[in-house]
Design a protein around this motif. Structure first.
Motif, PDB file in Angstrom:
ATOM      1  N   ALA A   1     -10.356   9.020   1.576  1.00 28.57           N
ATOM      2  CA  ALA A   1     -11.340   7.509   0.782  1.00 28.57           C
ATOM      3  C   ALA A   1     -11.878   8.478   0.029  1.00 28.57           C
ATOM      4  O   ALA A   1     -12.306   7.883  -1.140  1.00 28.57           O
ATOM      5  N   GLN A   2     -12.789   9.971   0.446  1.00 30.25           N
ATOM      6  CA  GLN A   2     -14.187  10.550  -1.150  1.00 30.25           C
ATOM      7  C   GLN A   2     -12.701  11.060  -2.325  1.00 30.25           C
ATOM      8  O   GLN A   2     -13.654  11.780  -3.315  1.00 30.25           O
ATOM      9  N   GLY A   3     -11.768  11.045  -1.772  1.00 32.88           N
ATOM     10  CA  GLY A   3     -10.804  11.884  -2.964  1.00 32.88           C
ATOM     11  C   GLY A   3     -10.952  13.823  -2.213  1.00 32.88           C
ATOM     12  O   GLY A   3     -10.344  14.509  -3.307  1.00 32.88           O
ATOM     13  N   ASN A   4     -11.022  13.455  -1.290  1.00 29.81           N
ATOM     14  CA  ASN A   4     -11.234  14.765  -0.721  1.00 29.81           C
ATOM     15  C   ASN A   4      -9.193  15.825   0.026  1.00 29.81           C
ATOM     16  O   ASN A   4      -9.083  14.583  -0.397  1.00 29.81           O
ATOM     17  N   TRP A   5      -8.789  16.743  -0.212  1.00 30.64           N
ATOM     18  CA  TRP A   5      -7.963  16.765   0.474  1.00 30.64           C
ATOM     19  C   TRP A   5      -7.541  17.199   1.731  1.00 30.64           C
ATOM     20  O   TRP A   5      -8.098  18.191   2.408  1.00 30.64           O
ATOM     21  N   THR A   6      -7.030  16.717   2.436  1.00 31.08           N
ATOM     22  CA  THR A   6      -6.700  17.135   3.981  1.00 31.08           C
ATOM     23  C   THR A   6      -5.233  17.636   4.428  1.00 31.08           C
ATOM     24  O   THR A   6      -4.296  16.919   3.437  1.00 31.08           O
ATOM     25  N   GLY A   7      -5.141  17.890   5.300  1.00 33.89           N
ATOM     26  CA  GLY A   7      -3.443  17.799   5.520  1.00 33.89           C
ATOM     27  C   GLY A   7      -3.053  20.051   6.272  1.00 33.89           C
ATOM     28  O   GLY A   7      -4.139  19.998   5.993  1.00 33.89           O
ATOM     29  N   TRP A   8      -2.210  19.588   6.313  1.00 35.77           N
ATOM     30  CA  TRP A   8      -1.706  21.148   7.337  1.00 35.77           C
ATOM     31  C   TRP A   8      -1.573  21.919   6.291  1.00 35.77           C
ATOM     32  O   TRP A   8      -2.349  23.442   6.515  1.00 35.77           O
ATOM     33  N   GLU A   9      -1.116  21.767   4.425  1.00 32.19           N
ATOM     34  CA  GLU A   9      -1.444  23.199   3.997  1.00 32.19           C
ATOM     35  C   GLU A   9      -3.034  23.614   3.242  1.00 32.19           C
ATOM     36  O   GLU A   9      -3.456  25.161   3.417  1.00 32.19           O
ATOM     37  N   VAL A  10      -3.570  22.626   3.395  1.00 32.24           N
ATOM     38  CA  VAL A  10      -5.203  22.780   3.021  1.00 32.24           C
ATOM     39  C   VAL A  10      -5.495  23.456   4.501  1.00 32.24           C
ATOM     40  O   VAL A  10      -7.175  24.373   3.812  1.00 32.24           O
ATOM     41  N   GLU A  11      -5.592  23.053   5.531  1.00 28.58           N
ATOM     42  CA  GLU A  11      -6.090  24.093   6.464  1.00 28.58           C
ATOM     43  C   GLU A  11      -5.420  25.062   6.559  1.00 28.58           C
ATOM     44  O   GLU A  11      -6.199  25.995   7.290  1.00 28.58           O
ATOM     45  N   PHE A  12      -4.089  25.234   6.105  1.00 29.76           N
ATOM     46  CA  PHE A  12      -3.617  27.338   6.180  1.00 29.76           C
ATOM     47  C   PHE A  12      -4.759  28.059   5.289  1.00 29.76           C
ATOM     48  O   PHE A  12      -4.445  28.570   5.408  1.00 29.76           O
ATOM     49  N   ILE A  13      -4.432  27.020   4.147  1.00 32.02           N
ATOM     50  CA  ILE A  13      -5.193  27.507   3.163  1.00 32.02           C
ATOM     51  C   ILE A  13      -6.440  28.302   3.460  1.00 32.02           C
ATOM     52  O   ILE A  13      -7.088  28.943   2.989  1.00 32.02           O
ATOM     53  N   ASP A  14      -7.229  27.305   4.261  1.00 30.37           N
ATOM     54  CA  ASP A  14      -8.556  28.023   4.447  1.00 30.37           C
ATOM     55  C   ASP A  14      -8.780  28.807   5.270  1.00 30.37           C
ATOM     56  O   ASP A  14      -9.137  30.219   5.472  1.00 30.37           O
ATOM     57  N   ALA A  15      -7.679  28.824   6.654  1.00 29.68           N
ATOM     58  CA  ALA A  15      -7.876  29.694   7.593  1.00 29.68           C
ATOM     59  C   ALA A  15      -6.890  31.183   6.448  1.00 29.68           C
ATOM     60  O   ALA A  15      -8.067  31.895   6.871  1.00 29.68           O
TER      61      ALA A  15
END
Length: 260
Positions: A43-57
């Motif tokens: 809702a705030q325009g931030n991105w979530t999802g599998w690839e976002v978490e994978f990139i962080d890791a």
């Protein structure tokens, strides 16, 4: 006096060591469009999802200071080559055509491409099945390359869309006959109200490494050998230590890890 000099020297060494250990800044390019469950805006325009978490890791493992940089999909490779971003991590298929201009990390996920069409349309996945059909594909995708290679002589039209959502909107409205897409994002459409009422999967396309690629990897400039090594080591590490599986089970009930 000597003690003061020694303290100053120790402080200087500590400061230099801290600077040397500072994480390398890396601009990660992605197309700012929903691609669930890989890329989902909140809702705030931030991105979530599998690839976002994978990139962080991966970035944490490689000790990289990664910044997500939005770039239109059709301009993402030029942005990489022009130095506006340092790497593409956006479900990009590894294939021979892209290898002509960029390099890739090791693959970090893979899944087949399928055909979706109206429930009343009795077709399969062969070139003959596409006779007279209008086929929707996302521009600059492996699916577009596959359609141009295998269906161009039979299809009435191969219509390119900037986003996969636009293709599905036209499919649901009856403006096109077929969409080619990877099974996970196709499944998201078929679970939607529009998808459930109109359409179904007709089957998976045969493997074709020249167009559909060899899995999905990070795109890099050809001279970025050091960054490529860091990413490959980090990708292997998060797979080996269970982080990859931990992230994946939040989003999938099947294995998306690349096949060796």
């Amino acid at each position: 006096m000597k003690k003061g000099i020694l303290c100053a020297a120790v402080a200087a060494i500590t400061l230099l060591s801290g600077s040397a250990m500072a994480a390398e800044k890396v601009k990660v390019g992605f197309a700012p469009e929903p691609y669930p469950p890989f890329w989902v805006p909140d809702a705030q325009g931030n991105w979530t999802g599998w690839e976002v978490e994978f990139i962080d890791a991966v970035c944490d493992e490689a000790e990289l200071d990664c910044e997500l940089v939005p770039v239109a999909w059709e301009g993402i490779i030029p942005a990489l080559l022009g130095g506006k971003i340092d790497v593409i991590m956006n479900s990009m298929r590894i294939n021979d055509e892209r290898r002509k201009v960029i390099d890739f990390s090791d693959s970090y996920y893979d899944m087949p491409t399928a055909v979706v069409a109206n429930k009343s349309d009795d077709i399969g996945v062969s070139p003959e099945d596409m006779s007279g059909k209008i086929i929707g594909v996302q521009v600059s995708s492996g699916q577009q390359a596959y359609a141009n290679k295998n269906f161009a002589s039979q299809a009435s039209e191969i219509r390119g869309y900037n986003t996969q959502d636009e293709a599905y909107q036209d499919l649901a409205a009856g403006r096109i006959d077929v969409v080619l897409d990877r099974v996970i994002t196709m499944d998201q459409f078929l679970r939607s109200d529009a998808g459930k009422s109109c359409c179904e999967t007709k089957g998976n396309l045969p493997a074709d490494s020249a167009t559909l690629g060899e899995g999905n990897g990070a795109g890099l400039r050809k001279d970025e050998t050091e960054l490529k090594t860091k990413l490959n080591e980090a990708i292997a590490a998060v797979q080996a230590d269970g982080t990859y599986a931990e992230i994946s089970k939040k989003y999938f009930d099947f294995d998306i890890s690349p096949k060796k």
